[in-house]
Design a protein around this motif. Structure first.
Motif, mmCIF file in Angstrom:
data_model
loop_
_atom_site.group_PDB
_atom_site.id
_atom_site.type_symbol
_atom_site.label_atom_id
_atom_site.label_comp_id
_atom_site.label_asym_id
_atom_site.label_seq_id
_atom_site.Cartn_x
_atom_site.Cartn_y
_atom_site.Cartn_z
ATOM 1 N N PRO A 5 -2.197 11.859 -0.818
ATOM 2 C CA PRO A 5 -2.691 10.573 -1.322
ATOM 3 C C PRO A 5 -1.718 9.875 -2.270
ATOM 4 O O PRO A 5 -1.884 8.687 -2.566
ATOM 5 C CB PRO A 5 -3.974 10.964 -2.056
ATOM 6 C CG PRO A 5 -3.725 12.360 -2.531
ATOM 7 C CD PRO A 5 -2.865 13.000 -1.479
ATOM 8 N N PHE A 6 -0.688 10.584 -2.738
ATOM 9 C CA PHE A 6 0.187 10.048 -3.781
ATOM 10 C C PHE A 6 1.431 9.424 -3.143
ATOM 11 O O PHE A 6 2.465 10.073 -2.984
ATOM 12 C CB PHE A 6 0.537 11.151 -4.781
ATOM 13 C CG PHE A 6 -0.672 11.865 -5.311
ATOM 14 C CD1 PHE A 6 -1.677 11.148 -5.946
ATOM 15 C CD2 PHE A 6 -0.837 13.223 -5.140
ATOM 16 C CE1 PHE A 6 -2.823 11.789 -6.433
ATOM 17 C CE2 PHE A 6 -1.973 13.875 -5.611
ATOM 18 C CZ PHE A 6 -2.973 13.152 -6.263
ATOM 19 N N SER A 65 0.805 -1.220 0.000
ATOM 20 C CA SER A 65 0.000 0.000 0.000
ATOM 21 C C SER A 65 0.839 1.271 0.000
ATOM 22 O O SER A 65 0.321 2.359 -0.267
ATOM 23 C CB SER A 65 -0.932 0.011 1.217
ATOM 24 O OG SER A 65 -0.187 -0.034 2.423
ATOM 25 N N LEU A 66 2.145 1.177 0.303
ATOM 26 C CA LEU A 66 3.027 2.327 0.327
ATOM 27 C C LEU A 66 4.267 2.022 -0.504
ATOM 28 O O LEU A 66 4.614 0.856 -0.710
ATOM 29 C CB LEU A 66 3.455 2.666 1.761
ATOM 30 C CG LEU A 66 2.338 2.956 2.766
ATOM 31 C CD1 LEU A 66 2.911 3.101 4.167
ATOM 32 C CD2 LEU A 66 1.564 4.207 2.379
ATOM 33 N N GLU A 117 -12.776 10.763 -11.538
ATOM 34 C CA GLU A 117 -11.656 9.932 -11.960
ATOM 35 C C GLU A 117 -10.600 9.849 -10.859
ATOM 36 O O GLU A 117 -10.301 10.843 -10.191
ATOM 37 C CB GLU A 117 -11.020 10.484 -13.233
ATOM 38 C CG GLU A 117 -11.896 10.385 -14.466
ATOM 39 C CD GLU A 117 -11.145 10.800 -15.722
ATOM 40 O OE1 GLU A 117 -10.707 9.904 -16.486
ATOM 41 O OE2 GLU A 117 -11.002 12.015 -15.927
ATOM 42 N N ARG A 118 -10.056 8.663 -10.693
ATOM 43 C CA ARG A 118 -8.957 8.452 -9.746
ATOM 44 C C ARG A 118 -7.680 9.007 -10.373
ATOM 45 O O ARG A 118 -7.316 8.628 -11.486
ATOM 46 C CB ARG A 118 -8.807 6.956 -9.467
ATOM 47 C CG ARG A 118 -8.034 6.598 -8.223
ATOM 48 C CD ARG A 118 -8.329 5.148 -7.882
ATOM 49 N NE ARG A 118 -7.622 4.693 -6.693
ATOM 50 C CZ ARG A 118 -6.467 4.052 -6.695
ATOM 51 N NH1 ARG A 118 -5.881 3.779 -7.855
ATOM 52 N NH2 ARG A 118 -5.904 3.663 -5.580
ATOM 53 N N VAL A 119 -7.001 9.909 -9.695
ATOM 54 C CA VAL A 119 -5.922 10.666 -10.316
ATOM 55 C C VAL A 119 -4.555 10.302 -9.728
ATOM 56 O O VAL A 119 -4.449 9.694 -8.666
ATOM 57 C CB VAL A 119 -6.161 12.186 -10.162
ATOM 58 C CG1 VAL A 119 -7.388 12.609 -10.942
ATOM 59 C CG2 VAL A 119 -6.275 12.572 -8.692
ATOM 60 N N TYR A 120 -3.514 10.732 -10.469
ATOM 61 C CA TYR A 120 -2.122 10.596 -10.057
ATOM 62 C C TYR A 120 -1.574 11.978 -9.712
ATOM 63 O O TYR A 120 -2.069 13.004 -10.208
ATOM 64 C CB TYR A 120 -1.271 9.998 -11.180
ATOM 65 C CG TYR A 120 -1.669 8.620 -11.600
ATOM 66 C CD1 TYR A 120 -1.056 7.499 -11.051
ATOM 67 C CD2 TYR A 120 -2.648 8.420 -12.572
ATOM 68 C CE1 TYR A 120 -1.409 6.221 -11.438
ATOM 69 C CE2 TYR A 120 -3.016 7.143 -12.975
ATOM 70 C CZ TYR A 120 -2.397 6.050 -12.405
ATOM 71 O OH TYR A 120 -2.754 4.783 -12.786
ATOM 72 N N ASP A 160 -5.203 1.161 -2.023
ATOM 73 C CA ASP A 160 -6.252 1.612 -1.104
ATOM 74 C C ASP A 160 -6.635 3.066 -1.304
ATOM 75 O O ASP A 160 -7.460 3.602 -0.557
ATOM 76 C CB ASP A 160 -5.794 1.417 0.349
ATOM 77 C CG ASP A 160 -5.432 -0.026 0.656
ATOM 78 O OD1 ASP A 160 -6.136 -0.917 0.146
ATOM 79 O OD2 ASP A 160 -4.456 -0.258 1.399
ATOM 80 N N GLY A 161 -6.046 3.745 -2.292
ATOM 81 C CA GLY A 161 -6.331 5.159 -2.497
ATOM 82 C C GLY A 161 -7.751 5.409 -2.964
ATOM 83 O O GLY A 161 -8.332 4.616 -3.711
ATOM 84 N N ASP A 162 -8.330 6.532 -2.525
ATOM 85 C CA ASP A 162 -9.705 6.852 -2.904
ATOM 86 C C ASP A 162 -9.888 8.345 -3.162
ATOM 87 O O ASP A 162 -10.939 8.910 -2.898
ATOM 88 C CB ASP A 162 -10.682 6.391 -1.818
ATOM 89 C CG ASP A 162 -10.385 7.007 -0.454
ATOM 90 O OD1 ASP A 162 -9.428 7.780 -0.353
ATOM 91 O OD2 ASP A 162 -11.123 6.710 0.511
ATOM 92 N N TYR A 163 -8.847 8.981 -3.712
ATOM 93 C CA TYR A 163 -8.968 10.394 -4.043
ATOM 94 C C TYR A 163 -9.325 10.530 -5.518
ATOM 95 O O TYR A 163 -8.609 10.046 -6.399
ATOM 96 C CB TYR A 163 -7.666 11.138 -3.744
ATOM 97 C CG TYR A 163 -7.723 12.601 -4.134
ATOM 98 C CD1 TYR A 163 -8.599 13.476 -3.495
ATOM 99 C CD2 TYR A 163 -6.909 13.107 -5.155
ATOM 100 C CE1 TYR A 163 -8.665 14.808 -3.852
ATOM 101 C CE2 TYR A 163 -6.965 14.440 -5.520
ATOM 102 C CZ TYR A 163 -7.847 15.282 -4.871
ATOM 103 O OH TYR A 163 -7.912 16.605 -5.234
ATOM 104 N N TYR A 164 -10.444 11.209 -5.793
ATOM 105 C CA TYR A 164 -10.964 11.361 -7.155
ATOM 106 C C TYR A 164 -11.148 12.846 -7.476
ATOM 107 O O TYR A 164 -11.440 13.662 -6.588
ATOM 108 C CB TYR A 164 -12.312 10.655 -7.311
ATOM 109 C CG TYR A 164 -12.221 9.153 -7.254
ATOM 110 C CD1 TYR A 164 -12.251 8.386 -8.418
ATOM 111 C CD2 TYR A 164 -12.122 8.486 -6.027
ATOM 112 C CE1 TYR A 164 -12.167 7.000 -8.364
ATOM 113 C CE2 TYR A 164 -12.047 7.095 -5.964
ATOM 114 C CZ TYR A 164 -12.066 6.371 -7.140
ATOM 115 O OH TYR A 164 -11.984 5.004 -7.084
#
Length: 394
Positions: free
Chosen positions: A327-328, A293-294, A358-361, A350-354
């Protein structure tokens, strides 16, 4: 024989009776003396009171607010206050799984106070968030009791202090959390800057003898060089669910020599990828840990013979409650475009930032060939070979 036994038993009983009478008399004298105020000179009793409760009697609370007693004669009060503060710090450490201690600090005016020093675990993902939350708990649980006005962090010559007084009068947890977050983020980036010194764990030899059994080990990830050889991250040991790697050179799928016996500097996890630039000297690799996860980023500029950890700044994204986080936390890709270096960092499984559904980088840029980075913005694309102006989201 029986009569002798009876005599011995009788004498033993008399001796026990005399001892009990003496103990009862002594206890009565002690209790009577305490009831008349006889405990006021006993430092042992004061220490016992402190160890039983975190509540300091009102007449002594003033002593703690200065951290150290400056004018009440002798070291007894100072020793007691330090012992009490040590007890509070120990309890906080146990509850938060983070080493905390009170330390005597002298300011420019010669005034001495006891300030809490909170352990900081390094630049791994999630640590700035965890540290900031611990500082909030510290203020809420101990500041009113002890009166400290600053929080210290980092060790040795790198020690830094954060002034908490502007946030106490109208304390707001989110505001204080964000202030600590931004400050320690900036300070830790300065302290954990890219180290130019090669790792002592890397090999300086042209080749190192490789155990024969490693020849057939499969690579977790690899890079294909221009001459057809491969650089392979190969797991050769495993403990507590993590793999420990060596970097090997392979020919036609067979490992033939050791390039680096410890590319991840003693850390275990899962090797996600390894890639090099056109010169095949400058390269990067990602090691995932905590169940994948990391992720941590490593950089080499000598073809993999030595690696150094690379840190990059937080994107400082706001959660619904207004608190900041990054989140990145998983480096995904690095490339060069028109002399600039770019990196995409993902959110892990497990990331959930949209953004916009859209889920972003996170997109980062470097001007020193990947040693240090700055946050540019976000993108939903895994490939972005265009230069982006600072502050703009592609």
């Amino acid at each position: 024989m029986k009569s002798n036994t009876k005599v011995i038993l009788c004498l033993s009983g008399i001796a026990a009776l005399v001892f009990c009478c003496f103990f009862a008399w002594y206890s009565y004298i002690v209790v009577s003396r305490d009831s008349e105020g006889g405990r006021e000179g006993s430092s042992d009793d004061r220490t016992a009171d402190a160890s039983q409760t975190q509540e300091k009697p009102e007449d002594s609370a003033g002593d703690l607010r200065g951290g150290v007693d400056h004018g009440k004669g002798g070291d007894t009060a100072d020793d007691f206050d330090e012992e009490y503060l040590g007890y509070l710090a120990q309890q906080f450490s146990y509850a938060h799984n983070r080493i905390t201690e009170f330390e005597k600090v002298e300011d420019e005016n010669g005034e001495i106070s006891c300030l809490p020093i909170v352990g900081f675990h390094g630049r791994q993902p999630g640590e700035v968030e965890s540290f900031s939350s611990a500082c909030c708990d510290l203020v809420e649980e101990l500041q009113e009791l002890t009166g400290f006005e600053k929080i210290g962090y980092f060790s040795g010559e790198e020690r830094r202090y954060f002034d908490i007084t502007p946030y106490l009068e109208q304390y707001d947890r989110t505001e204080f959390y964000n202030a600590v977050y931004c400050r320690v983020e900036q300070d830790s980036l300065e302290v954990w800057q890219y180290d130019e010194v090669p790792s002592a764990l890397s090999t300086d030899e042209e080749t190192e003898e490789m155990p024969a059994v490693w020849a057939g080990y499969e690579a977790e990830c690899s890079y294909q060089k221009k001459d057809g050889r491969q650089l392979c991250m190969v797991g050769v040991d495993r403990a507590a669910g993590s793999s420990y790697y060596v970097l090997l050179e392979a020919v036609d799928g067979v490992n033939v020599s050791v390039v680096n016996k410890d590319p991840y500097l003693g850390h275990g996890g899962e090797a996600k990828w390894i890639d090099f630039l056109e010169d095949e000297k400058t390269g990067f690799s990602c090691l995932a840990y905590s169940g994948g996860s990391l992720g941590s980023l490593y950089r080499t500029e000598d073809g993999g013979r030595s690696f150094q950890p690379v840190t990059y700044p937080s994107a400082q994204i706001k959660l619904p409650d207004g608190s900041l986080y990054n989140p990145f936390i998983m480096p995904e890709k690095i490339w060069e475009e028109d002399g600039a270096f770019y990196m995409l960092a993902g959110q892990g499984p497990d990331g959930d930032y949209y953004e916009g559904g859209e889920r972003v980088y996170g997109l980062y840029e470097s001007e020193d060939r990947g040693k240090n980075w700055r946050y540019v913005g976000t993108t939903a694309e895994m490939s972005l070979p265009v230069k982006v102006e600072e502050g703009k989201t592609p």
